[in-house]
Motif scaffolding. Structure first.
Motif, PDB file in Angstrom:
ATOM      1  N   LEU A  27       0.963  -1.020   0.019  1.00 45.01           N
ATOM      2  CA  LEU A  27      -0.034   0.194  -0.072  1.00 45.01           C
ATOM      3  C   LEU A  27       0.818   1.164   0.132  1.00 45.01           C
ATOM      4  O   LEU A  27       1.404   1.669   1.003  1.00 45.01           O
ATOM      5  CB  LEU A  27      -0.965   0.004   1.118  1.00 45.01           C
ATOM      6  CG  LEU A  27      -1.811  -1.224   1.424  1.00 45.01           C
ATOM      7  CD1 LEU A  27      -2.604  -1.269   2.646  1.00 45.01           C
ATOM      8  CD2 LEU A  27      -2.836  -1.395   0.260  1.00 45.01           C
ATOM      9  N   CYS A  30       1.454   4.146   2.928  1.00 41.93           N
ATOM     10  CA  CYS A  30       0.763   3.637   4.148  1.00 41.93           C
ATOM     11  C   CYS A  30       2.011   3.106   5.095  1.00 41.93           C
ATOM     12  O   CYS A  30       2.764   2.382   5.150  1.00 41.93           O
ATOM     13  CB  CYS A  30       0.088   2.321   3.787  1.00 41.93           C
ATOM     14  SG  CYS A  30      -0.978   1.915   5.386  1.00 41.93           S
ATOM     15  N   TRP A  51      -6.199   3.759   4.734  1.00 41.57           N
ATOM     16  CA  TRP A  51      -5.504   3.829   3.401  1.00 41.57           C
ATOM     17  C   TRP A  51      -6.823   3.135   2.478  1.00 41.57           C
ATOM     18  O   TRP A  51      -7.188   3.525   1.500  1.00 41.57           O
ATOM     19  CB  TRP A  51      -4.475   2.987   3.354  1.00 41.57           C
ATOM     20  CG  TRP A  51      -3.624   3.078   2.184  1.00 41.57           C
ATOM     21  CD1 TRP A  51      -2.550   3.944   2.166  1.00 41.57           C
ATOM     22  CD2 TRP A  51      -3.765   2.600   0.993  1.00 41.57           C
ATOM     23  NE1 TRP A  51      -2.027   3.979   0.598  1.00 41.57           N
ATOM     24  CE2 TRP A  51      -2.837   2.901   0.182  1.00 41.57           C
ATOM     25  CE3 TRP A  51      -4.671   1.713   0.398  1.00 41.57           C
ATOM     26  CZ2 TRP A  51      -2.919   2.622  -1.443  1.00 41.57           C
ATOM     27  CZ3 TRP A  51      -4.648   1.188  -0.949  1.00 41.57           C
ATOM     28  CH2 TRP A  51      -3.657   1.894  -1.910  1.00 41.57           C
ATOM     29  N   ILE A  52      -7.068   1.887   2.872  1.00 43.99           N
ATOM     30  CA  ILE A  52      -8.354   1.171   2.314  1.00 43.99           C
ATOM     31  C   ILE A  52      -9.628   1.978   2.139  1.00 43.99           C
ATOM     32  O   ILE A  52     -10.321   2.096   1.229  1.00 43.99           O
ATOM     33  CB  ILE A  52      -8.369  -0.159   3.076  1.00 43.99           C
ATOM     34  CG1 ILE A  52      -7.436  -0.924   2.775  1.00 43.99           C
ATOM     35  CG2 ILE A  52      -9.961  -0.832   2.224  1.00 43.99           C
ATOM     36  CD1 ILE A  52      -7.329  -2.407   3.380  1.00 43.99           C
ATOM     37  N   ALA A  55      -9.001   4.784  -0.436  1.00 45.11           N
ATOM     38  CA  ALA A  55      -8.829   4.341  -1.787  1.00 45.11           C
ATOM     39  C   ALA A  55     -10.284   3.808  -2.345  1.00 45.11           C
ATOM     40  O   ALA A  55     -10.624   4.196  -3.550  1.00 45.11           O
ATOM     41  CB  ALA A  55      -7.923   3.022  -1.729  1.00 45.11           C
ATOM     42  N   THR A  56     -11.230   3.313  -1.261  1.00 46.19           N
ATOM     43  CA  THR A  56     -12.337   3.007  -1.861  1.00 46.19           C
ATOM     44  C   THR A  56     -13.183   4.379  -2.185  1.00 46.19           C
ATOM     45  O   THR A  56     -14.023   4.393  -3.148  1.00 46.19           O
ATOM     46  CB  THR A  56     -12.969   2.326  -0.656  1.00 46.19           C
ATOM     47  OG1 THR A  56     -12.334   1.092  -0.485  1.00 46.19           O
ATOM     48  CG2 THR A  56     -14.712   2.063  -1.204  1.00 46.19           C
ATOM     49  N   TRP A  58     -11.985   6.975  -3.124  1.00 47.85           N
ATOM     50  CA  TRP A  58     -11.508   7.733  -4.217  1.00 47.85           C
ATOM     51  C   TRP A  58     -11.873   6.943  -5.765  1.00 47.85           C
ATOM     52  O   TRP A  58     -11.116   7.114  -6.689  1.00 47.85           O
ATOM     53  CB  TRP A  58     -10.113   8.123  -4.121  1.00 47.85           C
ATOM     54  CG  TRP A  58      -9.768   9.184  -3.131  1.00 47.85           C
ATOM     55  CD1 TRP A  58     -10.702  10.185  -2.773  1.00 47.85           C
ATOM     56  CD2 TRP A  58      -8.656   9.260  -2.169  1.00 47.85           C
ATOM     57  NE1 TRP A  58     -10.304  11.106  -1.575  1.00 47.85           N
ATOM     58  CE2 TRP A  58      -8.982  10.547  -1.339  1.00 47.85           C
ATOM     59  CE3 TRP A  58      -7.567   8.654  -2.423  1.00 47.85           C
ATOM     60  CZ2 TRP A  58      -7.907  10.949  -0.686  1.00 47.85           C
ATOM     61  CZ3 TRP A  58      -6.584   9.065  -1.356  1.00 47.85           C
ATOM     62  CH2 TRP A  58      -6.843  10.482  -0.684  1.00 47.85           C
ATOM     63  N   THR A  60     -10.459   4.001  -6.170  1.00 43.94           N
ATOM     64  CA  THR A  60      -8.913   3.641  -6.404  1.00 43.94           C
ATOM     65  C   THR A  60      -8.968   2.170  -6.078  1.00 43.94           C
ATOM     66  O   THR A  60      -9.665   1.645  -4.905  1.00 43.94           O
ATOM     67  CB  THR A  60      -7.715   4.447  -5.815  1.00 43.94           C
ATOM     68  OG1 THR A  60      -7.965   5.638  -6.181  1.00 43.94           O
ATOM     69  CG2 THR A  60      -6.515   3.853  -6.198  1.00 43.94           C
ATOM     70  N   GLU A  61      -8.254   1.286  -6.950  1.00 42.05           N
ATOM     71  CA  GLU A  61      -8.097  -0.281  -6.786  1.00 42.05           C
ATOM     72  C   GLU A  61      -7.255  -0.288  -5.595  1.00 42.05           C
ATOM     73  O   GLU A  61      -6.349   0.340  -5.174  1.00 42.05           O
ATOM     74  CB  GLU A  61      -7.653  -0.874  -7.896  1.00 42.05           C
ATOM     75  CG  GLU A  61      -7.485  -2.280  -7.742  1.00 42.05           C
ATOM     76  CD  GLU A  61      -6.744  -3.101  -8.950  1.00 42.05           C
ATOM     77  OE1 GLU A  61      -6.366  -4.229  -8.653  1.00 42.05           O
ATOM     78  OE2 GLU A  61      -6.796  -2.489 -10.026  1.00 42.05           O
ATOM     79  N   VAL A  62      -7.809  -1.137  -4.479  1.00 44.91           N
ATOM     80  CA  VAL A  62      -7.059  -1.676  -3.258  1.00 44.91           C
ATOM     81  C   VAL A  62      -6.288  -2.940  -3.654  1.00 44.91           C
ATOM     82  O   VAL A  62      -6.826  -3.968  -3.846  1.00 44.91           O
ATOM     83  CB  VAL A  62      -8.171  -1.805  -2.197  1.00 44.91           C
ATOM     84  CG1 VAL A  62      -7.228  -2.378  -1.024  1.00 44.91           C
ATOM     85  CG2 VAL A  62      -8.817  -0.613  -1.894  1.00 44.91           C
TER      86      VAL A  62
END
Length: 73
Positions: A27, A30, A51-52, A55-56, A58, A60-62
């Motif tokens: 990540l 992170c 972080w997850i 990303a979710t 935005w 954005t793929e995790v």
């Protein structure tokens, strides 16, 4: 869904404030820190969740966690 990511913990130099830094290679960006390795690990768990979550939000793929390294026995 709970994902388990590898965490790298390193000692910080006294000139950098001492303590320990925990980073999550899967990540980007992170990381967290703490006075002890255990505290850094606890703190980075919160950073992983944040972080997850970001990303979710935005869209954005995790990244999935990298497979564990095989240990020679």
């Amino acid at each position: 869904m709970t994902l388990e990511y590898a965490v790298r913990i390193e000692r910080l130099a006294e000139t950098d404030g001492g303590g320990y830094i925990a980073t999550v290679p899967d990540l980007p960006g992170c990381m967290s820190d703490g006075e002890t390795p255990e505290e850094a690990l606890r703190n980075v768990q919160e950073a992983i969740a944040s972080w997850i979550e970001a990303a979710t939000a935005w869209d954005t793929e995790v990244p999935r966690p990298s497979p564990p390294l095989a240990r020679a026995g």
